[in-house]
Design a protein around this motif. Structure first.
Motif, PDB file in Angstrom:
ATOM      1  N   THR A  24       0.777  -1.099  -0.058  1.00 36.88           N
ATOM      2  CA  THR A  24       0.123  -0.050  -0.151  1.00 36.88           C
ATOM      3  C   THR A  24       0.787   1.303  -0.050  1.00 36.88           C
ATOM      4  OG1 THR A  24      -0.093  -0.245   2.285  1.00 36.88           O
ATOM      5  CG2 THR A  24      -1.918  -1.064   1.182  1.00 36.88           C
ATOM      6  N   LYS A  25       2.099   1.289   0.498  1.00 38.66           N
ATOM      7  CA  LYS A  25       3.172   2.345   0.488  1.00 38.66           C
ATOM      8  C   LYS A  25       3.809   2.455  -0.961  1.00 38.66           C
ATOM      9  CE  LYS A  25       2.472   3.218   5.035  1.00 38.66           C
ATOM     10  NZ  LYS A  25       2.009   4.509   5.317  1.00 38.66           N
ATOM     11  N   GLY A  26       3.601   1.558  -2.004  1.00 41.82           N
ATOM     12  CA  GLY A  26       4.297   1.809  -3.231  1.00 41.82           C
ATOM     13  C   GLY A  26       5.526   1.020  -3.325  1.00 41.82           C
ATOM     14  N   HIS A  27       5.778   0.112  -2.546  1.00 37.54           N
ATOM     15  CA  HIS A  27       6.806  -0.932  -2.713  1.00 37.54           C
ATOM     16  C   HIS A  27       6.563  -1.972  -3.155  1.00 37.54           C
ATOM     17  CE1 HIS A  27       8.401   2.413   0.033  1.00 37.54           C
ATOM     18  NE2 HIS A  27       9.554   2.005  -0.016  1.00 37.54           N
ATOM     19  N   TYR A  28       7.324  -3.060  -3.437  1.00 38.22           N
ATOM     20  CA  TYR A  28       6.939  -4.289  -3.938  1.00 38.22           C
ATOM     21  C   TYR A  28       7.684  -5.412  -2.862  1.00 38.22           C
ATOM     22  CZ  TYR A  28       5.442  -1.617  -7.983  1.00 38.22           C
ATOM     23  OH  TYR A  28       4.799  -0.657  -8.705  1.00 38.22           O
ATOM     24  N   GLN A  29       6.931  -6.304  -2.564  1.00 38.13           N
ATOM     25  CA  GLN A  29       7.428  -7.494  -1.824  1.00 38.13           C
ATOM     26  C   GLN A  29       7.571  -8.573  -2.609  1.00 38.13           C
ATOM     27  OE1 GLN A  29       4.283  -8.014   1.189  1.00 38.13           O
ATOM     28  NE2 GLN A  29       5.076  -6.479   2.411  1.00 38.13           N
ATOM     29  N   VAL A  30       8.707  -9.402  -2.572  1.00 40.80           N
ATOM     30  CA  VAL A  30       9.247 -10.436  -3.490  1.00 40.80           C
ATOM     31  C   VAL A  30       9.230 -11.710  -2.314  1.00 40.80           C
ATOM     32  CG1 VAL A  30      10.893 -11.199  -4.957  1.00 40.80           C
ATOM     33  CG2 VAL A  30      10.645  -8.711  -4.855  1.00 40.80           C
ATOM     34  N   TYR A  31       8.504 -12.734  -3.181  1.00 43.48           N
ATOM     35  CA  TYR A  31       8.572 -13.823  -2.475  1.00 43.48           C
ATOM     36  C   TYR A  31       8.992 -15.089  -3.324  1.00 43.48           C
ATOM     37  CZ  TYR A  31       5.282 -11.698   0.947  1.00 43.48           C
ATOM     38  OH  TYR A  31       4.879 -10.842   1.872  1.00 43.48           O
ATOM     39  N   LYS A  32       9.690 -16.018  -2.689  1.00 43.75           N
ATOM     40  CA  LYS A  32      10.228 -17.152  -3.280  1.00 43.75           C
ATOM     41  C   LYS A  32       9.324 -18.436  -2.699  1.00 43.75           C
ATOM     42  CE  LYS A  32      14.028 -20.008  -4.960  1.00 43.75           C
ATOM     43  NZ  LYS A  32      15.437 -20.144  -5.295  1.00 43.75           N
ATOM     44  N   GLY A  33       8.356 -18.889  -3.459  1.00 45.44           N
ATOM     45  CA  GLY A  33       7.342 -19.814  -2.727  1.00 45.44           C
ATOM     46  C   GLY A  33       6.607 -19.138  -1.670  1.00 45.44           C
ATOM     47  N   ASP A  34       6.434 -19.484  -0.371  1.00 45.26           N
ATOM     48  CA  ASP A  34       6.156 -18.873   0.640  1.00 45.26           C
ATOM     49  C   ASP A  34       6.989 -17.991   1.491  1.00 45.26           C
ATOM     50  OD1 ASP A  34       3.486 -19.660   0.108  1.00 45.26           O
ATOM     51  OD2 ASP A  34       3.881 -21.317   1.281  1.00 45.26           O
ATOM     52  N   ALA A  35       8.347 -18.083   0.995  1.00 44.47           N
ATOM     53  CA  ALA A  35       9.311 -17.403   1.745  1.00 44.47           C
ATOM     54  C   ALA A  35       9.485 -15.813   1.277  1.00 44.47           C
ATOM     55  CB  ALA A  35      10.551 -18.156   1.643  1.00 44.47           C
ATOM     56  N   PHE A  36       9.539 -15.189   2.400  1.00 41.99           N
ATOM     57  CA  PHE A  36       9.891 -13.633   1.987  1.00 41.99           C
ATOM     58  C   PHE A  36      11.113 -13.369   1.545  1.00 41.99           C
ATOM     59  CE2 PHE A  36      11.142  -9.469   3.474  1.00 41.99           C
ATOM     60  CZ  PHE A  36      10.490  -8.620   2.579  1.00 41.99           C
ATOM     61  N   VAL A  37      11.635 -12.724   0.586  1.00 46.93           N
ATOM     62  CA  VAL A  37      12.954 -12.488  -0.052  1.00 46.93           C
ATOM     63  C   VAL A  37      13.228 -10.946   0.312  1.00 46.93           C
ATOM     64  CG1 VAL A  37      14.491 -12.540  -1.803  1.00 46.93           C
ATOM     65  CG2 VAL A  37      12.727 -14.197  -1.675  1.00 46.93           C
ATOM     66  N   THR A  38      12.550  -9.985  -0.363  1.00 44.73           N
ATOM     67  CA  THR A  38      12.926  -8.571   0.039  1.00 44.73           C
ATOM     68  C   THR A  38      11.822  -7.622  -0.654  1.00 44.73           C
ATOM     69  OG1 THR A  38      15.017  -6.843  -0.500  1.00 44.73           O
ATOM     70  CG2 THR A  38      14.026  -8.547  -2.295  1.00 44.73           C
ATOM     71  N   VAL A  39      12.259  -6.490  -0.282  1.00 45.04           N
ATOM     72  CA  VAL A  39      11.253  -5.308  -0.860  1.00 45.04           C
ATOM     73  C   VAL A  39      12.001  -4.397  -1.812  1.00 45.04           C
ATOM     74  CG1 VAL A  39      10.092  -3.236  -0.003  1.00 45.04           C
ATOM     75  CG2 VAL A  39      10.205  -5.266   1.544  1.00 45.04           C
ATOM     76  N   LEU A  40      11.378  -4.425  -2.926  1.00 40.66           N
ATOM     77  CA  LEU A  40      11.912  -3.508  -4.097  1.00 40.66           C
ATOM     78  C   LEU A  40      11.313  -2.038  -3.753  1.00 40.66           C
ATOM     79  CD1 LEU A  40      11.391  -5.755  -7.188  1.00 40.66           C
ATOM     80  CD2 LEU A  40      13.447  -5.359  -5.865  1.00 40.66           C
ATOM     81  N   PRO A  41      12.334  -0.984  -3.998  1.00 39.05           N
ATOM     82  CA  PRO A  41      11.712   0.331  -3.959  1.00 39.05           C
ATOM     83  C   PRO A  41      10.579   0.767  -4.963  1.00 39.05           C
ATOM     84  CG  PRO A  41      13.732   0.293  -4.775  1.00 39.05           C
ATOM     85  CD  PRO A  41      13.618  -1.181  -4.467  1.00 39.05           C
ATOM     86  N   GLY A  42       9.754   1.615  -4.550  1.00 32.19           N
ATOM     87  CA  GLY A  42       8.772   1.924  -5.589  1.00 32.19           C
ATOM     88  C   GLY A  42       9.238   3.258  -6.357  1.00 32.19           C
ATOM     89  N   THR A  43      10.259   3.933  -5.838  1.00 31.73           N
ATOM     90  CA  THR A  43      10.743   5.079  -6.633  1.00 31.73           C
ATOM     91  C   THR A  43      12.205   4.983  -6.802  1.00 31.73           C
ATOM     92  OG1 THR A  43      10.868   6.388  -4.521  1.00 31.73           O
ATOM     93  CG2 THR A  43       8.913   6.702  -5.559  1.00 31.73           C
ATOM     94  N   PRO A  44      12.937   5.595  -7.532  1.00 32.83           N
ATOM     95  CA  PRO A  44      14.390   5.685  -7.708  1.00 32.83           C
ATOM     96  C   PRO A  44      15.210   6.535  -6.847  1.00 32.83           C
ATOM     97  CG  PRO A  44      13.514   6.974  -9.414  1.00 32.83           C
ATOM     98  CD  PRO A  44      12.537   6.284  -8.738  1.00 32.83           C
ATOM     99  N   SER A  45      14.570   6.925  -5.588  1.00 31.69           N
ATOM    100  CA  SER A  45      15.031   8.070  -4.795  1.00 31.69           C
ATOM    101  C   SER A  45      16.387   7.522  -4.060  1.00 31.69           C
ATOM    102  CB  SER A  45      14.141   8.825  -3.874  1.00 31.69           C
ATOM    103  OG  SER A  45      13.391   7.714  -3.191  1.00 31.69           O
ATOM    104  N   ASP A  46      16.270   6.300  -3.869  1.00 33.47           N
ATOM    105  CA  ASP A  46      17.300   5.723  -2.819  1.00 33.47           C
ATOM    106  C   ASP A  46      18.037   4.479  -3.598  1.00 33.47           C
ATOM    107  OD1 ASP A  46      18.818   4.529  -0.733  1.00 33.47           O
ATOM    108  OD2 ASP A  46      17.151   3.593   0.217  1.00 33.47           O
ATOM    109  N   HIS A  47      18.990   5.007  -4.396  1.00 31.76           N
ATOM    110  CA  HIS A  47      19.596   3.937  -5.181  1.00 31.76           C
ATOM    111  C   HIS A  47      20.422   2.880  -4.536  1.00 31.76           C
ATOM    112  CE1 HIS A  47      23.090   6.223  -3.814  1.00 31.76           C
ATOM    113  NE2 HIS A  47      23.949   5.384  -4.139  1.00 31.76           N
ATOM    114  N   ARG A  48      20.811   2.889  -3.218  1.00 26.42           N
ATOM    115  CA  ARG A  48      21.277   1.810  -2.468  1.00 26.42           C
ATOM    116  C   ARG A  48      20.248   0.890  -2.269  1.00 26.42           C
ATOM    117  NH1 ARG A  48      25.563   0.236  -3.080  1.00 26.42           N
ATOM    118  NH2 ARG A  48      25.064  -1.097  -1.328  1.00 26.42           N
ATOM    119  N   SER A  49      18.842   1.208  -2.091  1.00 26.79           N
ATOM    120  CA  SER A  49      17.976   0.141  -1.697  1.00 26.79           C
ATOM    121  C   SER A  49      17.804  -0.740  -2.817  1.00 26.79           C
ATOM    122  CB  SER A  49      16.592   0.953  -1.452  1.00 26.79           C
ATOM    123  OG  SER A  49      15.599   0.141  -1.444  1.00 26.79           O
TER     124      SER A  49
END
Length: 66
Positions: A24-49
């Motif tokens: 709901t905050k504009g990010h993207y959650q990534v899962y492999k099967g049922d396991a949480f992997v990471t969150v992708l940024p919704g904007t390019p403002s934080d290049h390290r993210s």
């Protein structure tokens, strides 16, 4: 709205069997099967993210296309 780079990455992630879910905050959650992997940024403002997220994806078996 996601940057062009993030949109392309999401397509590549999904092709390799991962599941991507927008938050709901504009990010993207990534899962492999049922396991949480990471969150992708919704904007390019934080290049390290995005770089940190790619590290977690590679550890989970993702191979970035060239």
């Amino acid at each position: 709205m996601a940057s062009k780079e993030v949109k392309q990455l999401i397509k590549a992630i999904e092709k390799q069997g991962f599941r991507v879910r927008p938050t709901t905050k504009g990010h993207y959650q990534v899962y492999k099967g049922d396991a949480f992997v990471t969150v992708l940024p919704g904007t390019p403002s934080d290049h390290r993210s995005l770089k940190n997220s790619l590290t977690y994806l590679r550890r989970a078996g993702f191979q970035k296309p060239r």
